[in-house]
Design a protein around this motif. Structure first.
Motif, PDB file in Angstrom:
ATOM      1  N   THR A 225      -5.986 -41.861  95.205  1.00 40.00           N
ATOM      2  CA  THR A 225      -7.002 -42.349  96.150  1.00 40.00           C
ATOM      3  C   THR A 225      -7.079 -43.872  96.267  1.00 40.00           C
ATOM      4  O   THR A 225      -7.566 -44.389  97.257  1.00 40.00           O
ATOM      5  N   ARG A 226      -6.627 -44.599  95.249  1.00 39.81           N
ATOM      6  CA  ARG A 226      -6.679 -46.066  95.321  1.00 39.81           C
ATOM      7  C   ARG A 226      -5.482 -46.675  94.608  1.00 39.81           C
ATOM      8  O   ARG A 226      -4.852 -46.036  93.758  1.00 39.81           O
ATOM      9  N   LYS A 227      -5.181 -47.920  94.983  1.00 37.94           N
ATOM     10  CA  LYS A 227      -4.057 -48.608  94.348  1.00 37.94           C
ATOM     11  C   LYS A 227      -4.422 -48.980  92.909  1.00 37.94           C
ATOM     12  O   LYS A 227      -5.539 -49.412  92.636  1.00 37.94           O
ATOM     13  N   LEU A 228      -3.455 -48.817  92.024  1.00 36.74           N
ATOM     14  CA  LEU A 228      -3.681 -49.108  90.616  1.00 36.74           C
ATOM     15  C   LEU A 228      -3.588 -50.605  90.348  1.00 36.74           C
ATOM     16  O   LEU A 228      -2.943 -51.349  91.090  1.00 36.74           O
ATOM     17  N   THR A 229      -4.225 -51.006  89.263  1.00 33.86           N
ATOM     18  CA  THR A 229      -4.123 -52.388  88.783  1.00 33.86           C
ATOM     19  C   THR A 229      -3.622 -52.345  87.344  1.00 33.86           C
ATOM     20  O   THR A 229      -3.545 -51.268  86.737  1.00 33.86           O
ATOM     21  N   TYR A 230      -3.350 -53.501  86.793  1.00 36.94           N
ATOM     22  CA  TYR A 230      -2.828 -53.560  85.427  1.00 36.94           C
ATOM     23  C   TYR A 230      -3.807 -52.923  84.439  1.00 36.94           C
ATOM     24  O   TYR A 230      -3.398 -52.252  83.494  1.00 36.94           O
ATOM     25  N   SER A 231      -5.108 -53.107  84.660  1.00 31.52           N
ATOM     26  CA  SER A 231      -6.090 -52.555  83.719  1.00 31.52           C
ATOM     27  C   SER A 231      -6.036 -51.024  83.681  1.00 31.52           C
ATOM     28  O   SER A 231      -6.422 -50.418  82.680  1.00 31.52           O
TER      29      SER A 231
ATOM     30  N   PRO B  66      -7.140 -38.643  88.445  1.00 31.21           N
ATOM     31  CA  PRO B  66      -7.203 -38.251  89.861  1.00 31.21           C
ATOM     32  C   PRO B  66      -7.217 -39.455  90.811  1.00 31.21           C
ATOM     33  O   PRO B  66      -6.806 -39.339  91.961  1.00 31.21           O
ATOM     34  N   PHE B  67      -7.678 -40.608  90.323  1.00 28.74           N
ATOM     35  CA  PHE B  67      -7.760 -41.804  91.181  1.00 28.74           C
ATOM     36  C   PHE B  67      -6.388 -42.341  91.575  1.00 28.74           C
ATOM     37  O   PHE B  67      -6.288 -43.171  92.477  1.00 28.74           O
ATOM     38  N   THR B  68      -5.318 -41.870  90.941  1.00 32.69           N
ATOM     39  CA  THR B  68      -3.989 -42.358  91.305  1.00 32.69           C
ATOM     40  C   THR B  68      -3.581 -41.915  92.708  1.00 32.69           C
ATOM     41  O   THR B  68      -2.629 -42.447  93.275  1.00 32.69           O
TER      42      THR B  68
END
Length: 201
Positions: A131-137, A127-129
Protein backbone atom coordinates in the motif's frame (compact mmCIF):
# COMPACT_ATOMS: atom_id res chain seq x y z
CA UNK A 1 79.11 76.57 21.05
CA UNK A 2 79.29 74.06 18.17
CA UNK A 3 76.78 73.53 15.37
CA UNK A 4 75.20 70.14 15.88
CA UNK A 5 74.80 69.72 12.13
CA UNK A 6 78.32 70.25 10.88
CA UNK A 7 80.27 70.43 14.17
CA UNK A 8 81.69 73.88 13.34
CA UNK A 9 82.47 76.30 16.17
CA UNK A 10 79.81 79.01 16.16
CA UNK A 11 80.75 82.36 17.76
CA UNK A 12 78.55 83.37 20.65
CA UNK A 13 75.66 85.57 19.53
CA UNK A 14 75.82 84.41 15.90
CA UNK A 15 72.53 83.52 14.27
CA UNK A 16 74.05 81.42 11.48
CA UNK A 17 76.64 78.66 11.41
CA UNK A 18 79.76 79.78 9.52
CA UNK A 19 80.28 76.16 8.29
CA UNK A 20 76.86 75.14 6.95
CA UNK A 21 74.89 78.39 7.02
CA UNK A 22 71.98 77.08 9.05
CA UNK A 23 70.29 79.39 11.51
CA UNK A 24 71.38 78.35 14.95
CA UNK A 25 69.10 77.92 17.92
CA UNK A 26 70.50 79.78 20.87
CA UNK A 27 70.03 76.74 23.09
CA UNK A 28 72.54 73.95 22.49
CA UNK A 29 73.64 74.86 18.96
CA UNK A 30 70.92 72.92 17.16
CA UNK A 31 70.02 74.19 13.73
CA UNK A 32 66.77 76.09 14.05
CA UNK A 33 63.76 74.62 12.33
CA UNK A 34 62.84 76.58 9.28
CA UNK A 35 59.19 77.41 9.85
CA UNK A 36 58.92 78.91 6.38
CA UNK A 37 59.75 75.54 4.75
CA UNK A 38 57.23 73.74 6.96
CA UNK A 39 54.53 76.27 6.18
CA UNK A 40 55.21 76.05 2.46
CA UNK A 41 54.99 72.21 2.64
CA UNK A 42 51.58 72.43 4.31
CA UNK A 43 50.41 74.95 1.70
CA UNK A 44 51.58 72.70 -1.15
CA UNK A 45 49.70 69.73 0.38
CA UNK A 46 46.51 71.73 0.71
CA UNK A 47 46.81 73.02 -2.86
CA UNK A 48 47.35 69.50 -4.25
CA UNK A 49 44.29 68.25 -2.33
CA UNK A 50 42.15 71.10 -3.65
CA UNK A 51 43.31 70.45 -7.23
CA UNK A 52 42.53 66.72 -6.95
CA UNK A 53 39.04 67.43 -5.56
CA UNK A 54 38.38 69.93 -8.36
CA UNK A 55 39.53 67.44 -11.00
CA UNK A 56 37.20 64.76 -9.60
CA UNK A 57 34.28 67.23 -9.59
CA UNK A 58 34.96 68.26 -13.21
CA UNK A 59 35.16 64.63 -14.37
CA UNK A 60 31.92 63.80 -12.54
CA UNK A 61 30.12 66.76 -14.09
CA UNK A 62 31.39 65.91 -17.59
CA UNK A 63 30.52 62.21 -17.38
CA UNK A 64 27.14 62.60 -15.68
CA UNK A 65 24.27 62.37 -18.19
CA UNK A 66 22.22 65.48 -18.62
CA UNK A 67 18.61 65.60 -17.41
CA UNK A 68 17.35 65.16 -20.98
CA UNK A 69 19.49 62.07 -21.48
CA UNK A 70 18.39 60.70 -18.13
CA UNK A 71 14.76 61.32 -19.04
CA UNK A 72 15.18 59.56 -22.38
CA UNK A 73 16.95 56.58 -20.81
CA UNK A 74 14.63 56.00 -17.88
CA UNK A 75 11.52 55.04 -19.92
CA UNK A 76 13.59 52.42 -21.75
CA UNK A 77 14.86 51.08 -18.48
CA UNK A 78 11.31 51.02 -17.16
CA UNK A 79 10.11 49.14 -20.26
CA UNK A 80 12.96 46.64 -19.91
CA UNK A 81 12.25 46.12 -16.22
CA UNK A 82 8.52 45.70 -16.94
CA UNK A 83 9.30 43.18 -19.67
CA UNK A 84 11.62 41.32 -17.29
CA UNK A 85 8.93 41.21 -14.60
CA UNK A 86 6.35 39.96 -17.11
CA UNK A 87 8.73 37.25 -18.33
CA UNK A 88 9.45 36.25 -14.74
CA UNK A 89 5.71 35.92 -14.02
CA UNK A 90 5.27 33.82 -17.18
CA UNK A 91 8.10 31.53 -16.07
CA UNK A 92 6.51 31.19 -12.63
CA UNK A 93 3.13 30.31 -14.21
CA UNK A 94 4.82 27.76 -16.49
CA UNK A 95 6.66 26.30 -13.50
CA UNK A 96 3.42 25.91 -11.56
CA UNK A 97 1.74 24.25 -14.56
CA UNK A 98 4.68 21.85 -14.98
CA UNK A 99 4.72 21.07 -11.25
CA UNK A 100 0.96 20.36 -11.30
CA UNK A 101 1.42 18.13 -14.37
CA UNK A 102 4.24 16.22 -12.63
CA UNK A 103 2.09 15.76 -9.51
CA UNK A 104 -0.82 14.47 -11.62
CA UNK A 105 1.51 12.12 -13.52
CA UNK A 106 2.92 10.81 -10.26
CA UNK A 107 -0.58 10.25 -8.92
CA UNK A 108 -1.49 8.38 -12.09
CA UNK A 109 1.67 6.29 -11.81
CA UNK A 110 0.98 5.60 -8.13
CA UNK A 111 -2.60 4.51 -8.81
CA UNK A 112 -2.47 0.82 -8.09
CA UNK A 113 -2.82 -1.59 -10.95
CA UNK A 114 -6.10 -3.46 -10.83
CA UNK A 115 -5.14 -6.27 -8.49
CA UNK A 116 -5.11 -9.86 -9.57
CA UNK A 117 -8.50 -11.58 -9.18
CA UNK A 118 -7.18 -13.51 -6.21
CA UNK A 119 -5.52 -10.53 -4.49
CA UNK A 120 -5.95 -10.66 -0.71
CA UNK A 121 -5.68 -7.24 0.91
CA UNK A 122 -4.21 -6.50 4.36
CA UNK A 123 -2.79 -9.95 5.09
CA UNK A 124 0.65 -11.16 6.03
CA UNK A 125 3.27 -9.91 8.48
CA UNK A 126 3.95 -6.75 6.43
CA UNK A 127 0.66 -5.83 4.68
CA UNK A 128 1.82 -2.22 4.16
CA UNK A 129 4.32 -3.39 1.54
CA UNK A 130 1.42 -3.41 -0.95
CA UNK A 131 0.00 0.00 0.00
CA UNK A 132 2.90 2.44 0.48
CA UNK A 133 6.52 2.87 -0.52
CA UNK A 134 9.01 1.51 1.99
CA UNK A 135 11.72 3.51 3.71
CA UNK A 136 14.96 2.43 5.34
CA UNK A 137 13.30 2.34 8.78
CA UNK A 138 10.91 -0.37 7.49
CA UNK A 139 13.75 -2.75 6.66
CA UNK A 140 16.36 -1.76 9.26
CA UNK A 141 17.25 -4.60 11.60
CA UNK A 142 15.52 -7.36 9.59
CA UNK A 143 17.42 -10.57 8.81
CA UNK A 144 18.00 -11.78 5.26
CA UNK A 145 15.26 -14.41 5.76
CA UNK A 146 12.74 -11.82 7.02
CA UNK A 147 13.54 -9.57 4.06
CA UNK A 148 12.99 -12.49 1.69
CA UNK A 149 9.60 -13.26 3.26
CA UNK A 150 8.67 -9.56 3.20
CA UNK A 151 9.45 -9.37 -0.52
CA UNK A 152 7.66 -12.61 -1.44
CA UNK A 153 4.63 -11.72 0.67
CA UNK A 154 3.85 -9.09 -1.97
CA UNK A 155 3.62 -11.82 -4.61
CA UNK A 156 1.75 -14.19 -2.27
CA UNK A 157 -1.07 -11.65 -1.73
CA UNK A 158 -1.69 -11.86 -5.51
CA UNK A 159 -1.85 -15.68 -5.40
CA UNK A 160 1.56 -16.27 -6.99
CA UNK A 161 2.61 -19.94 -7.26
CA UNK A 162 6.16 -20.14 -5.92
CA UNK A 163 8.78 -22.29 -7.57
CA UNK A 164 11.23 -22.79 -4.69
CA UNK A 165 10.46 -25.37 -2.02
CA UNK A 166 11.20 -23.05 0.91
CA UNK A 167 8.74 -20.38 -0.31
CA UNK A 168 6.09 -23.01 -1.15
CA UNK A 169 6.43 -24.50 2.33
CA UNK A 170 6.36 -21.15 4.11
CA UNK A 171 3.33 -19.69 2.34
CA UNK A 172 1.39 -22.99 2.28
CA UNK A 173 1.26 -22.65 6.06
CA UNK A 174 -0.31 -19.15 5.82
CA UNK A 175 -4.12 -19.42 6.11
CA UNK A 176 -4.71 -16.47 3.78
CA UNK A 177 -2.46 -17.72 0.92
CA UNK A 178 -4.23 -19.04 -2.17
CA UNK A 179 -1.84 -20.09 -5.01
CA UNK A 180 -3.54 -19.61 -8.36
CA UNK A 181 -1.08 -18.24 -10.96
CA UNK A 182 2.59 -18.21 -11.87
CA UNK A 183 2.13 -14.75 -13.46
CA UNK A 184 0.80 -11.83 -11.40
CA UNK A 185 0.60 -8.06 -11.95
CA UNK A 186 2.03 -5.81 -9.24
CA UNK A 187 1.21 -2.15 -8.66
CA UNK A 188 3.91 0.49 -9.13
CA UNK A 189 4.25 0.76 -5.36
CA UNK A 190 4.71 -3.01 -5.03
CA UNK A 191 7.27 -3.08 -7.86
CA UNK A 192 9.18 -0.28 -6.11
CA UNK A 193 9.08 -2.15 -2.79
CA UNK A 194 10.28 -5.42 -4.33
CA UNK A 195 13.33 -3.64 -5.79
CA UNK A 196 13.85 -1.73 -2.53
CA UNK A 197 13.85 -4.88 -0.38
CA UNK A 198 16.23 -6.68 -2.77
CA UNK A 199 18.83 -3.96 -2.13
CA UNK A 200 18.97 -4.95 1.55
CA UNK A 201 18.58 -8.73 1.25
Amino acid sequence: MKCKKCNTEVPVGSRFCPGCGYEIDSVGGYPRRNDNKMTSGILIGVLVTVVVVLCIAVVYILLRPSEKEAASVSPEKTEVSQATEAASKDVQKDTVVVEKRIIVEQQVKETPVKPSPNYTEGVGVWPFTSTRKLTYSDVAGLTAWELKIMRNEIYARHGYIFKTAEMKDYFRRQPWYSPVSSSVRLSKTEEYNVAFIKRYE
